[in-house]
Structure formats: C-alpha cells, structure tokens
Design an enzyme around this catalytic site. Structure first.
Site, PDB file in Angstrom:
ATOM      1  N   SER A 119       0.511  -1.010   0.411  1.00  0.00           N
ATOM      2  CA  SER A 119       0.070   0.282   0.180  1.00  0.00           C
ATOM      3  C   SER A 119       0.604   0.988   0.380  1.00  0.00           C
ATOM      4  O   SER A 119       0.176   2.828   0.168  1.00  0.00           O
ATOM      5  CB  SER A 119      -1.070  -0.167   1.184  1.00  0.00           C
ATOM      6  OG  SER A 119      -0.422  -0.296   2.518  1.00  0.00           O
ATOM      7  N   HIS A 140      -2.706  -4.394  -5.781  1.00  0.00           N
ATOM      8  CA  HIS A 140      -3.562  -3.353  -4.325  1.00  0.00           C
ATOM      9  C   HIS A 140      -4.728  -3.890  -4.104  1.00  0.00           C
ATOM     10  O   HIS A 140      -6.065  -2.841  -4.765  1.00  0.00           O
ATOM     11  CB  HIS A 140      -3.395  -1.598  -4.461  1.00  0.00           C
ATOM     12  CG  HIS A 140      -3.251  -1.562  -2.889  1.00  0.00           C
ATOM     13  ND1 HIS A 140      -3.424  -0.067  -2.756  1.00  0.00           N
ATOM     14  CD2 HIS A 140      -3.332  -1.483  -1.220  1.00  0.00           C
ATOM     15  CE1 HIS A 140      -3.866   0.153  -1.135  1.00  0.00           C
ATOM     16  NE2 HIS A 140      -3.493  -0.986  -0.083  1.00  0.00           N
ATOM     17  N   GLU A 152      -6.386  -2.071  -7.131  1.00  0.00           N
ATOM     18  CA  GLU A 152      -5.885  -0.142  -7.660  1.00  0.00           C
ATOM     19  C   GLU A 152      -4.675  -1.556  -8.627  1.00  0.00           C
ATOM     20  O   GLU A 152      -3.824  -2.062  -7.686  1.00  0.00           O
ATOM     21  CB  GLU A 152      -5.408   0.019  -6.432  1.00  0.00           C
ATOM     22  CG  GLU A 152      -5.233   1.993  -6.771  1.00  0.00           C
ATOM     23  CD  GLU A 152      -5.247   2.194  -5.224  1.00  0.00           C
ATOM     24  OE1 GLU A 152      -4.398   1.934  -4.021  1.00  0.00           O
ATOM     25  OE2 GLU A 152      -5.180   4.013  -5.671  1.00  0.00           O
ATOM     26  N   ASN A 191      -5.331   5.509  -1.166  1.00  0.00           N
ATOM     27  CA  ASN A 191      -4.773   5.738   0.459  1.00  0.00           C
ATOM     28  C   ASN A 191      -4.663   7.116   0.736  1.00  0.00           C
ATOM     29  O   ASN A 191      -4.327   7.552   1.783  1.00  0.00           O
ATOM     30  CB  ASN A 191      -3.623   5.335   1.225  1.00  0.00           C
ATOM     31  CG  ASN A 191      -4.064   3.478   1.266  1.00  0.00           C
ATOM     32  OD1 ASN A 191      -5.390   3.297   1.445  1.00  0.00           O
ATOM     33  ND2 ASN A 191      -3.128   2.691   1.537  1.00  0.00           N
TER      34      ASN A 191
HETATM   35  N1  3HC Z   1     -12.893  -9.954   6.860  1.00  0.00           N
HETATM   36  C1  3HC Z   1     -13.456 -11.475   5.540  1.00  0.00           C
HETATM   37  N2  3HC Z   1     -15.096 -10.611   5.144  1.00  0.00           N
HETATM   38  C2  3HC Z   1     -15.508  -9.987   6.191  1.00  0.00           C
HETATM   39  C3  3HC Z   1     -15.491  -8.918   6.813  1.00  0.00           C
HETATM   40  C4  3HC Z   1     -14.211  -9.572   7.581  1.00  0.00           C
HETATM   41  N3  3HC Z   1     -13.477  -8.405   8.585  1.00  0.00           N
HETATM   42  N4  3HC Z   1     -16.224  -8.534   7.528  1.00  0.00           N
HETATM   43  C5  3HC Z   1     -17.390  -9.044   7.014  1.00  0.00           C
HETATM   44  N5  3HC Z   1     -16.859  -9.792   6.106  1.00  0.00           N
HETATM   45  C6  3HC Z   1     -18.298  -9.879   4.904  1.00  0.00           C
HETATM   46  C7  3HC Z   1     -19.032 -11.069   5.141  1.00  0.00           C
HETATM   47  O1  3HC Z   1     -18.665 -12.494   5.077  1.00  0.00           O
HETATM   48  C8  3HC Z   1     -20.141 -10.881   4.818  1.00  0.00           C
HETATM   49  O2  3HC Z   1     -20.064 -11.835   3.639  1.00  0.00           O
HETATM   50  P1  3HC Z   1     -20.985 -12.401   2.483  1.00  0.00           P
HETATM   51  O3  3HC Z   1     -22.201 -11.669   2.141  1.00  0.00           O
HETATM   52  O4  3HC Z   1     -20.524 -12.787   1.817  1.00  0.00           O
HETATM   53  O5  3HC Z   1     -21.705 -13.095   4.267  1.00  0.00           O
HETATM   54  C9  3HC Z   1     -19.927  -9.412   3.822  1.00  0.00           C
HETATM   55  O6  3HC Z   1     -18.602  -9.297   4.270  1.00  0.00           O
HETATM   56  C10 3HC Z   1     -20.869  -8.580   4.319  1.00  0.00           C
HETATM   57  O7  3HC Z   1     -21.126  -8.609   5.883  1.00  0.00           O
HETATM   58  P2  3HC Z   1     -21.536  -7.963   7.043  1.00  0.00           P
HETATM   59  O8  3HC Z   1     -23.089  -7.851   7.304  1.00  0.00           O
HETATM   60  O9  3HC Z   1     -21.536  -8.658   8.035  1.00  0.00           O
HETATM   61  O10 3HC Z   1     -21.238  -6.695   7.528  1.00  0.00           O
HETATM   62  P3  3HC Z   1     -21.047  -4.690   6.800  1.00  0.00           P
HETATM   63  O11 3HC Z   1     -22.201  -5.047   5.760  1.00  0.00           O
HETATM   64  O12 3HC Z   1     -21.907  -4.604   7.552  1.00  0.00           O
HETATM   65  O13 3HC Z   1     -19.752  -5.477   6.200  1.00  0.00           O
HETATM   66  C11 3HC Z   1     -17.655  -4.355   5.802  1.00  0.00           C
HETATM   67  C12 3HC Z   1     -18.951  -5.351   6.418  1.00  0.00           C
HETATM   68  C13 3HC Z   1     -18.242  -5.150   3.911  1.00  0.00           C
HETATM   69  C14 3HC Z   1     -16.562  -4.757   6.179  1.00  0.00           C
HETATM   70  C15 3HC Z   1     -18.487  -2.961   5.601  1.00  0.00           C
HETATM   71  O14 3HC Z   1     -18.157  -2.381   6.865  1.00  0.00           O
HETATM   72  C16 3HC Z   1     -17.625  -2.169   4.443  1.00  0.00           C
HETATM   73  O15 3HC Z   1     -17.187  -2.069   3.503  1.00  0.00           O
HETATM   74  N6  3HC Z   1     -16.622  -1.325   5.564  1.00  0.00           N
HETATM   75  C17 3HC Z   1     -15.448  -0.464   4.795  1.00  0.00           C
HETATM   76  C18 3HC Z   1     -14.219  -2.090   4.647  1.00  0.00           C
HETATM   77  C19 3HC Z   1     -13.593  -0.704   4.592  1.00  0.00           C
HETATM   78  O16 3HC Z   1     -13.287   0.591   3.510  1.00  0.00           O
HETATM   79  N7  3HC Z   1     -12.065  -1.021   3.753  1.00  0.00           N
HETATM   80  C20 3HC Z   1     -10.961  -0.300   3.008  1.00  0.00           C
HETATM   81  C21 3HC Z   1      -9.931  -0.997   3.624  1.00  0.00           C
HETATM   82  S1  3HC Z   1      -8.653   0.792   3.502  1.00  0.00           S
HETATM   83  C22 3HC Z   1      -7.248  -0.674   2.544  1.00  0.00           C
HETATM   84  O17 3HC Z   1      -7.724  -1.530   2.755  1.00  0.00           O
HETATM   85  C23 3HC Z   1      -6.302  -0.497   1.964  1.00  0.00           C
HETATM   86  C24 3HC Z   1      -5.199  -0.404   2.458  1.00  0.00           C
HETATM   87  O18 3HC Z   1      -4.177   0.026   2.061  1.00  0.00           O
HETATM   88  C25 3HC Z   1      -4.777  -0.207   3.657  1.00  0.00           C
END
Ligand code: 3HC
Length: 283
Positions: A119, A140, A152, A191
């Site tokens: 990242s 990414h 990405e 990011n």
């Molecule tokens: N790991 C794996 N799968 C997960 C998970 C986790 N930690 N949390 C949730 N999930 C899955 C669930 O299993 C579910 O899958 P399914 O539909 O196949 O059953 C699906 O995600 C939806 O989960 P939930 O209904 O329990 O929960 P939400 O609807 O609240 O969604 C979320 C959870 C997908 C994490 C959502 O809140 C979200 O998209 N949040 C934002 C996350 C984000 O911004 N990520 C980017 C981070 S930046 C990055 O990664 C870059 C790096 O370089 C820093």
C-alpha cells in the site's frame, strides 16, 4: 499472456483474502508462507472463511470443494517454478520485500508477472530488485479482499504496458473486480485520499471534544459510509495506517499526512485494532 496459475506470498489477512478470491475464480492457487505454523494458520483462515460462506448460503458445497481443491500451501519458494502470476502480500517492510522479489525473480519462469499488494512502497524499488522490472507492478486489494470490489493497479516507470493490460483483464474478467490505474506515487489513489481522512478522525478524537462513537455515527448516518473512520482504522490495523502515513509524509512532506500523536501512542502501546483485540473499540 494467460494467467491460470498464481501464487500468493503471505497468508495473513490480505494474502488469505486474495488467495480465496483467486481460488474461487477457478485458478490453481499456491499460498506460500516461510514457516509451517504460518502456512497452517493461513489454511485455517481460508477454510473457516469458505465454511462461513457455505453456512451463509453464499457458496454451494460443490463450489466449496472445487475451491478447496484449487488451493495448496507451501513453505518452499521453489514450488513457484510454474506460476504465471505471483502476488506478494507480506509485511510492509521494504528490505524484506526486496529480498523476497530477488528470490522470486530467480525461481519463477521468465514470463511470470511479479505483483505486490503493497500500500505504500514504491513499485520501482521492488521492480529493480529483480531483472524484470517491466513485469513488476502493484495489485492493491482492499480489506476485506473477498468483499471489496476494487483492485488498484499501480504502474511503475518501468512496467510494460502489455503487462498492465493483462493484469487489468485478469482482475476484471477472471477475478470480477473493478480496476483503477495509478502511477507509482505514495498512497496511489485510494490511500492518498483515505489516510488523511482517517488521521483527521484520530486528531479530532484526541481533542477530547467528541466521542469515538459520535465520530463514527457522524460519517455513517450523515454520509452513508458503511463504517465510521475509527471502526475502519480498527479493521485496517493502526500499525498499517501509521506505516502508510509515514510513507506518505516522507514522500510529500505535507502535515496532512503526518501520523497524529494519539495514533503513534496507540501503536506503541500495542492497541492495533481488531487483530490485537483492542483499538478505538474493544473486540
Ligand atoms: N473479513 C472477511 N469478510 C468479512 C469481514 C472481514 N473482516 N467483515 C465482513 N465480511 C463479509 C461478511 O462475511 C459478509 O459476506 P457475505 O455477504 O458473503 O456473507 C459481507 O462481508 C458483509 O458483512 P456484514 O453483513 O457482516 O457486514 P457489513 O454489511 O457491515 O459489511 C464491511 C462489513 C464489508 C467490512 C463494510 O462495513 C465495509 O465495506 N466497510 C468499509 C471497509 C473499507 O473501507 N475497506 C478498505 C480499507 S482500506 C484498505 O484496505 C487499503 C489498505 O492499503 C490500507
């Protein structure tokens, strides 16, 4: 340039998610970890994620078996001699990554594309650790990799356009991801926008004027974000956010990227978010 056989190096949160996406897409997928215990932990992580998908009715038992059969685990880098694409997802440490890419260059076939899920580390530095910088680029993924639609694509000054196009096609058509293309500047696209926002949320909490829950509720209910910034920090890991912020600050020397004092103290204190059991919230 057909990509059928892949390897993921590192079976942590991101690596195991990427491996799961690859195997579910029908690819022969090797997960490599240098230690047997870590390889076993990666297998357990992926198995329990697949089992959860079956339990939730998102994956049939038949597809679960097919996916499982496409996954294999190794501690031996020499097992990667027939791969078309390797995606590295190890710790964000430049020296360790450069050493790994030097070895990957030695053991993988000439046509193999070497990608990093980094990242923050410049892809040209990774590319020049190999004799094939034209076949090195960033892929990414976002956390959780099985859920987030984006890949990405980060193009270094040496990456061959044909390699970029092949990876775009692979990410879109094989993995079913959306792609965006960024040049090799710290933070790439997402990011560079996301991290200052997360740092601002941490600084706002540190004023003592507002609660963590109100910061998160503000962005969830006011702006329809799926989770608030402090919950997201806990999901990504505070150590990861700090290391990305350090790299961004080092590259641009702008205060907006400087890790705020509260973040530095929490990382020093081992409050890393979900993975350590506590961050801005307890798990
Ligand atoms: N790991 C794996 N799968 C997960 C998970 C986790 N930690 N949390 C949730 N999930 C899955 C669930 O299993 C579910 O899958 P399914 O539909 O196949 O059953 C699906 O995600 C939806 O989960 P939930 O209904 O329990 O929960 P939400 O609807 O609240 O969604 C979320 C959870 C997908 C994490 C959502 O809140 C979200 O998209 N949040 C934002 C996350 C984000 O911004 N990520 C980017 C981070 S930046 C990055 O990664 C870059 C790096 O370089 C820093």
């Amino acid at each position: 340039m057909e990509i059928k056989k892949v390897a993921i190096i590192g079976g942590g949160t991101m690596g195991s998610g990427i491996a799961e996406v690859c195997a579910k897409s029908g690819l022969d997928t090797i997960v490599m970890e240098p230690e047997a215990a870590a390889a076993e932990a990666a297998q357990n992580r992926i198995d329990s994620s697949l089992d959860k998908a079956v339990a939730r009715g998102r994956l049939s038992q038949e597809d679960r078996s097919t996916t499982g059969a496409l996954l294999s685990y190794t501690t031996d880098i020499n097992a990667l001699g027939d791969r078309d694409l390797v995606i590295e997802a190890i710790v964000e440490n430049e020296a360790i990554k450069l050493e790994l890419f030097k070895r990957l260059d030695e053991v993988t076939p000439e046509h193999c594309i070497l990608a990093s899920n980094t990242s923050s580390i410049p892809l040209i530095n990774i590319g020049t650790a190999t004799k094939r910088p034209d076949r090195v680029l960033g892929l990414h993924f976002f956390n959780p990799a099985t859920v987030q639609k984006l890949c990405e694509i980060v193009v270094s000054i040496a990456t061959d356009e044909a390699v970029v196009v092949a990876c775009e096609k692979f990410a879109q058509e094989t993995l079913g991801k959306e792609t965006i293309r960024s040049q090799d500047r710290a933070g790439f696209i997402v990011n560079r926008l996301l991290v200052p926002y997360l740092l601002q949320a941490i600084s706002l909490l540190d004023t003592g004027q507002v609660s963590a829950q109100d910061i998160d509720n503000g962005m969830m209910f006011g702006c329809a974000h799926p989770m608030g910034p402090l919950t997201l920090c806990d999901l990504i890991g505070l150590d990861t956010i700090k290391s990305v912020a350090d790299v961004l600050y080092d590259e641009f020397k702008e205060p907006t990227y400087a890790p705020p004092p509260l973040l530095k103290r929490m990382v020093a204190g081992g409050l890393l978010g979900r993975k350590s059991g506590a961050g801005f919230y307890k798990y």
